[in-house]
Design a protein around this motif. Sequence first.
Motif, short mmCIF file in Angstrom:
data_model
loop_
_atom_site.label_atom_id
_atom_site.label_comp_id
_atom_site.label_asym_id
_atom_site.label_seq_id
_atom_site.Cartn_x
_atom_site.Cartn_y
_atom_site.Cartn_z
N ALA A 1 0.82 -1.20 0.00
CA ALA A 1 0.00 0.00 0.00
C ALA A 1 0.86 1.26 0.00
N LEU A 2 1.91 1.27 0.82
CA LEU A 2 2.74 2.46 0.90
C LEU A 2 3.50 2.70 -0.40
N MET A 3 4.02 1.63 -1.00
CA MET A 3 4.71 1.80 -2.27
C MET A 3 3.78 2.36 -3.34
N THR A 4 2.53 1.90 -3.34
CA THR A 4 1.56 2.39 -4.34
C THR A 4 1.30 3.88 -4.16
N LEU B 1 8.88 9.67 -3.05
CA LEU B 1 9.53 8.43 -3.50
C LEU B 1 10.14 7.64 -2.35
N ALA B 2 10.32 8.27 -1.19
CA ALA B 2 10.93 7.58 -0.06
C ALA B 2 10.15 6.34 0.36
N SER C 1 9.97 0.43 1.81
CA SER C 1 9.11 -0.76 1.86
C SER C 1 9.63 -1.93 1.04
N ALA C 2 10.30 -1.66 -0.07
CA ALA C 2 10.63 -2.73 -1.02
C ALA C 2 11.54 -3.79 -0.41
N MET C 3 12.62 -3.37 0.27
CA MET C 3 13.55 -4.33 0.84
C MET C 3 12.87 -5.17 1.93
N TYR D 1 3.32 -2.03 -12.20
CA TYR D 1 3.65 -2.47 -10.84
C TYR D 1 2.40 -2.88 -10.07
N ARG D 2 1.39 -2.03 -10.12
CA ARG D 2 0.18 -2.28 -9.33
C ARG D 2 -0.55 -3.54 -9.82
N LEU D 3 -0.56 -3.76 -11.12
CA LEU D 3 -1.25 -4.92 -11.67
C LEU D 3 -0.52 -6.23 -11.38
#
Length: 431
Positions: free
Chosen positions: A94-97, A130-131, A136-138, A199-201
């Motif tokens: 959610a946060l990355m989106t 962008l932060a 979140s990704a790692m 990405y979202r899909l």
Amino acid sequence: MSPASTKASTTPVDADTRLAPGRPGYRRMSLALFAAGVATFALLYSTQALLPAVSAEFAVTASAASWTVSAATGALALCVLPLSALSERFGRRALMTVSLVVAVAVGLLVPFAPSLEWLVALRAVQGAALAGVPASAMAYLAEEVRPKALVAAIGLFVAGNSIGGMSGRIVTGWAAQLWGWRAGLAAVGLMAAACVVAYRLLLPRARHFTPASLNPRVLAGTVRTHLSDPLLMRLYAIGALFMTVFGAVYTVIGFRLAEAPFSLSQGVVGSIFLVYLVGTVSSAAAGKLVGRMGRRGALYVAVTTTAAGLLLSLSGSLAAVLAGLVLITAGFFAGHAVASSSVSRTAKTGRAQASALYQSAYYLGSSVGGTLGAVAFHAGGWAGTVLLGLVAVLGVVSITLYGTHSARVQERRVVRASRAGTPCAAAVARH
């Protein structure tokens, strides 16, 4: 046979439901985070290839124009830790989106900035948005991917960063040559928007995420724990120093290639960033390098390659300069992939905060490197920028050597304790 042992014997050997190569969802996850990496780096460094044009447009020095890059990376460095706390509460996906959507929206406003001050301010907002991706990704990968596949998975995400950095600079370079630098920024914004949709899909829902409290005391305690870990602190410093080199080189290289004796056009300067493809390969191959040489051995290879590239780039030959950029890029991305994956592997709790601290150090290095690199270039030309890079590389070598020495001392202590037949709590200490 006890009930417990009966249960254990009937449990499938492969009971780990986390993602791994060949398992359902792994390819979708890899492609989704690859797309997120492309969007992140394309937006974050969208003005870097355009710095000579921005400098000319607003009649400012190279160091003043470099703030359009440093403001974005600096804001990201400041915001990645608090946003990592939000990812612990609301989820990585959610946060990355949200972060990517906001960053793209700001990116579509950036081309209309009426002054350098407005451009720098918008870029700072964009960097702050962008932060949420590195915050979140790692942590998402550490939770959703099996440990043995983690370095490779993070390598692919870093490879997406390199593709984003390359494609963003090429797109802005040629669009700027044809229609001006503002059109170049608009083109990158549209490209990033397409990546965000992909990405979202594609990204699978998290299956191993457990929401945590937003209690500031808990967050502060987790941060203190990570900052007291000697191995994590060394990894943070290594990430910052590697990025200082990279930020300095790529902030200034456009100015050097646009000047005599090279005098390259804006489009050609943008195309120079095709060398980022080398970073794609080296970051994705970092896992194999670690398997053969160990993490410290891989870091030694990375710093040696980076230093060789810096020295080679001093040549007045365009071919030699390009070869130097290839080596710098390969060394940087390999070192970054090794260090960042080591952070995710080292942290057993609060992985989002551990990764966020690494990202804060990493992007702070980019901000400092970009600014100091431009100052060094103004004071001493390209040789000044190279000197700055070599000092940072020496710092990485010193830290890695210290880590190697500490590990050997620890091993000797464990051996002596085992021979004496006494318990040794330090045997499990991380160094």
